[in-house]
Design a protein around this motif. Structure first.
Motif, PDB file in Angstrom:
ATOM      1  N   ARG A 299      -0.113 -41.506 -52.246  1.00  0.00           N
ATOM      2  CA  ARG A 299      -1.566 -40.649 -51.387  1.00  0.00           C
ATOM      3  C   ARG A 299      -2.726 -40.652 -52.604  1.00  0.00           C
ATOM      4  O   ARG A 299      -3.460 -40.845 -52.422  1.00  0.00           O
ATOM      5  N   GLU A 334      -3.510 -30.360 -41.960  1.00  0.00           N
ATOM      6  CA  GLU A 334      -1.926 -31.010 -42.732  1.00  0.00           C
ATOM      7  C   GLU A 334      -1.810 -31.291 -44.665  1.00  0.00           C
ATOM      8  O   GLU A 334      -0.897 -31.203 -45.025  1.00  0.00           O
ATOM      9  N   LYS A 344       1.176 -33.272 -46.388  1.00  0.00           N
ATOM     10  CA  LYS A 344       1.300 -34.840 -46.951  1.00  0.00           C
ATOM     11  C   LYS A 344      -0.138 -34.652 -47.554  1.00  0.00           C
ATOM     12  O   LYS A 344      -0.710 -34.048 -46.589  1.00  0.00           O
ATOM     13  N   THR A 345      -0.683 -35.560 -48.668  1.00  0.00           N
ATOM     14  CA  THR A 345      -2.274 -35.010 -48.776  1.00  0.00           C
ATOM     15  C   THR A 345      -2.708 -36.877 -48.326  1.00  0.00           C
ATOM     16  O   THR A 345      -2.560 -37.362 -48.831  1.00  0.00           O
ATOM     17  N   HIS A 346      -3.774 -35.983 -47.067  1.00  0.00           N
ATOM     18  CA  HIS A 346      -4.488 -37.276 -46.214  1.00  0.00           C
ATOM     19  C   HIS A 346      -4.666 -38.460 -47.705  1.00  0.00           C
ATOM     20  O   HIS A 346      -6.039 -37.402 -48.359  1.00  0.00           O
ATOM     21  N   HIS A 347      -5.640 -39.020 -47.310  1.00  0.00           N
ATOM     22  CA  HIS A 347      -6.294 -40.067 -48.532  1.00  0.00           C
ATOM     23  C   HIS A 347      -7.507 -39.194 -48.604  1.00  0.00           C
ATOM     24  O   HIS A 347      -7.871 -39.390 -49.393  1.00  0.00           O
ATOM     25  N   PRO A 391      -4.088 -45.371 -34.453  1.00  0.00           N
ATOM     26  CA  PRO A 391      -5.049 -44.737 -35.603  1.00  0.00           C
ATOM     27  C   PRO A 391      -3.852 -45.464 -37.156  1.00  0.00           C
ATOM     28  O   PRO A 391      -2.587 -46.357 -36.556  1.00  0.00           O
ATOM     29  N   PRO A 393      -3.366 -45.207 -41.123  1.00  0.00           N
ATOM     30  CA  PRO A 393      -3.760 -44.294 -42.130  1.00  0.00           C
ATOM     31  C   PRO A 393      -4.641 -45.168 -43.379  1.00  0.00           C
ATOM     32  O   PRO A 393      -4.432 -46.401 -43.248  1.00  0.00           O
ATOM     33  N   GLY A 394      -5.677 -44.591 -44.013  1.00  0.00           N
ATOM     34  CA  GLY A 394      -6.026 -44.970 -44.833  1.00  0.00           C
ATOM     35  C   GLY A 394      -5.411 -45.206 -46.317  1.00  0.00           C
ATOM     36  O   GLY A 394      -5.616 -46.706 -46.673  1.00  0.00           O
ATOM     37  N   PRO A 395      -4.151 -44.825 -46.572  1.00  0.00           N
ATOM     38  CA  PRO A 395      -3.650 -44.999 -47.477  1.00  0.00           C
ATOM     39  C   PRO A 395      -2.956 -46.898 -46.993  1.00  0.00           C
ATOM     40  O   PRO A 395      -1.835 -46.938 -47.803  1.00  0.00           O
ATOM     41  N   ARG A 400       4.415 -46.443 -45.801  1.00  0.00           N
ATOM     42  CA  ARG A 400       4.880 -47.519 -45.147  1.00  0.00           C
ATOM     43  C   ARG A 400       5.758 -48.328 -45.923  1.00  0.00           C
ATOM     44  O   ARG A 400       7.116 -48.916 -45.078  1.00  0.00           O
ATOM     45  N   GLN A 435       0.697 -45.159 -31.093  1.00  0.00           N
ATOM     46  CA  GLN A 435       0.405 -45.251 -32.383  1.00  0.00           C
ATOM     47  C   GLN A 435       2.254 -45.632 -32.161  1.00  0.00           C
ATOM     48  O   GLN A 435       3.168 -45.527 -32.065  1.00  0.00           O
ATOM     49  N   LYS A 506       8.606 -35.247 -34.166  1.00  0.00           N
ATOM     50  CA  LYS A 506       7.305 -34.467 -35.040  1.00  0.00           C
ATOM     51  C   LYS A 506       7.188 -32.965 -34.160  1.00  0.00           C
ATOM     52  O   LYS A 506       6.425 -32.808 -33.346  1.00  0.00           O
ATOM     53  N   THR A 510       7.656 -36.729 -39.615  1.00  0.00           N
ATOM     54  CA  THR A 510       6.509 -36.495 -39.322  1.00  0.00           C
ATOM     55  C   THR A 510       5.808 -38.218 -38.826  1.00  0.00           C
ATOM     56  O   THR A 510       6.911 -38.818 -38.428  1.00  0.00           O
ATOM     57  N   VAL A 511       4.612 -38.492 -38.578  1.00  0.00           N
ATOM     58  CA  VAL A 511       4.548 -39.804 -37.887  1.00  0.00           C
ATOM     59  C   VAL A 511       4.735 -41.233 -38.922  1.00  0.00           C
ATOM     60  O   VAL A 511       5.524 -42.316 -38.633  1.00  0.00           O
TER      61      VAL A 511
END
Ligand code: XMP
Length: 514
Positions: A299, A334, A344-347, A391, A393-395, A400, A435, A506, A510-511
């Motif tokens: 991430r 989050e 978790k660190t979102h991007h 959605p 995710p950016g990463p 996944r 999702q 969740k 997490t998703v």
């Protein structure tokens, strides 16, 4: 927009976002601030009311969160919830005790007796179920307070000091398990704090557009556009504020779903009158990610690379300028901002390094939940399919593919995911889920195909229902649909011999898998 604000003062409780949701659902704007925020800041914000949240500690614990007693001298109504109620009692001279018997601790649904004369409980049933979660309790109310609710084991389930407009409830009115809990919050907002309910999405749009154009002036803005809901809505909002001073940069990091990059390019070049740039930098990302397996490392690498590309684009297009991104509220929470634990660190929450230079960062949606972002998108006239896109995710597929990312794994996952999406669209089940996607756990298992042994990859399917993505339930997809998806993936995707379905909600899952 006139400023009508409720502050939720975060003492570390688990339902803080829910409190904020409830308040906003009643058309009152509210912000969650950590208990470390200064009293000066609170005075400056001049809220109509303050809500103290719950928290995991005992008020007597030396490490427990306390706040300056000056907060009780501001003349602002306060509602303390659970720990917040105990802190109010303690700070104002009452007593809090630890339940000595296990029976005096209350967890879960509890029969509660309310005093209907209290403004909080007026016209509500005098007996009802409330949701309790405490081992400490208020044993003596502070001077000037009266008890307005109790349970069998809890002498002070609610207390009030009407003159000062201080209210405290030991239970959690914000959770659905508390009967009429939402009404109690409503009464605090409207009858105690005298809010007028002006937090509407129209006013949010107006205010945000005005703020952005004032902040940006004649400078340029580069927006990180992924084609997902959040960055698309951010693009529409910013372009309303600064028009063609905005350039939307779509970075194809090589971790997109099958055909996603082309879809985003086509949508944004055909549908919108925007400056749109696609940057293809798949190989740079693959190189950087080589050898990394830890989810947080991955991430961080992806987030940092994104910022570098955007910083270069700003230099190239404007020399110096602003960077904008579609961060939403759950991304920040989050990622461990404030007092919440890091999940978790979102991007878009990776620390910006010195190499990267922006005049400033614009995050117009940073206080909104997903469903609020969608409301804004609809009001701005974005196409329904875009607003209600699931959605991504950016990463991207990077979170996944469990373990190291390789081009071969990306290809397998893209193919499996495309089949899953195709099947869901064909049978119309897609719209029942918030999702859904495929995951490549990097686990090989033994199978038999034809008459031969196989030893190949496993694909997991993840599908959830949720409104705000803070909590989610696994989707109850009918077996025959899952069966068709499984058959097609195994038959059509090389190197996959097994498909499993993830039935975790969740929390505790997490998703995304990473
Ligand atoms: P989790 O996995 O945290 O996901 O339960 C909640 C929602 O957030 C999305 N997600 C991200 N979105 N950047 C994003 O833009 C990220 O780094 C990121 N991580 C998770 C996830 O897809 C889900 O919709």
């Amino acid at each position: 927009m006139a400023k009508e604000l409720i502050i939720v003062l975060d003492f570390g409780g688990q339902y803080n976002q829910l409190i904020a949701r409830r308040v906003r659902d009643f058309n009152v704007y509210c912000e969650i601030l950590p208990y470390t925020v200064s009293i000066e800041k609170i005075k400056e914000l001049s809220p109509k009311g303050i809500i103290f949240t719950g928290g995991p500690n005992s008020v007597y614990d030396p490490t427990s969160p306390h706040y300056s007693k000056e907060i009780f001298e501001l003349g602002i109504p306060i509602l303390g919830i659970c720990y917040g109620c105990q802190f109010m009692a303690y700070a104002l001279g009452g007593s809090v005790a630890t339940a000595s018997k296990a029976t005096a601790r209350e967890y879960g649904k509890t029969k509660t007796y309310y005093d209907e004369n209290s403004i909080l409980f007026k016209n509500l049933p005098s007996v009802g179920t409330s949701w309790m979660s405490h081992s400490d309790y208020i044993s003596k109310t502070p001077e000037g307070f009266e008890i307005v609710a109790h349970t069998e084991h809890c002498p002070v389930a609610a207390m009030q000091n009407v003159d000062k407009k201080f209210y405290g409830v030991q239970f959690h009115p914000e959770v659905n398990h508390t009967e009429n809990g939402k009404d109690m919050l409503y009464k605090f907002l409207y009858d105690v704090c005298e809010c007028s309910g002006e937090w509407k999405m129209e006013s949010f749009i107006e205010k945000t557009v005005a703020e952005i154009s004032e902040q940006v002036g004649s400078d340029g803005v580069v927006l990180g556009l992924s084609g997902g809901v959040d960055s698309s809505v951010a693009a529409a909002l910013i372009s309303k504020a600064v028009g063609k001073q905005l350039t939307c940069v779509f970075v194809d990091q090589g971790l997109m779903r099958k055909d996603e990059g082309d879809f985003v390019e086509q949508t944004f070049t055909k549908l919108f009158d925007l400056n749109f740039v696609r940057v293809n930098c798949q190989q740079t990302f693959y190189e950087k990610l080589k050898g990394y397996t830890d989810p947080e490392d991955k991430r961080h690498i992806i987030g940092t690379e994104f910022y570098k590309v955007f910083s270069d684009k700003i230099k190239e297009s404007y020399g110096d300028g602003y960077f904008a991104q579609g961060t939403i509220y759950p991304d920040r929470i989050e990622s461990g901002k404030g007092d919440a634990a890091k999940i978790k660190t979102h991007h878009n929450q990776v620390k910006i390094t010195d190499e990267v230079q922006f005049k400033g960062v614009i995050e117009p949606l940073k206080d909104l939940f997903k469903d609020e972002v969608r409301k804004v998108g609809e009001m701005l006239g974005l196409p329904h399919e875009l607003v209600w896109r699931q959605p991504f995710p950016g990463p991207g597929l990077g979170v996944r593919i469990i373990g190291e990312i390789t081009e071969e794994k990306i290809k397998i996952l893209q193919e499996a995911d495309a089949i899953l999406r195709d099947e869901m669209d064909r049978c119309g089940y897609a719209e029942n889920m918030a999702q859904f996607f495929a995951v490549l756990p990097g686990v090989k298992t033994v199978g038999v195909m034809g008459d031969a042994r196989t030893y190949d990859e496993l694909i997991a399917i993840r599908a959830v229902t949720t409104d705000d993505f803070m909590t989610a339930d696994f989707a109850k997809i009918p077996y025959e649909i899952l069966g068709r998806v499984s058959n097609r993936i195994i038959n059509e995707v090389d190197h996959v011999n097994r498909v499993v379905y993830d039935i975790t909600s969740k929390p505790p899952g997490t998703v995304e898998w990473e």
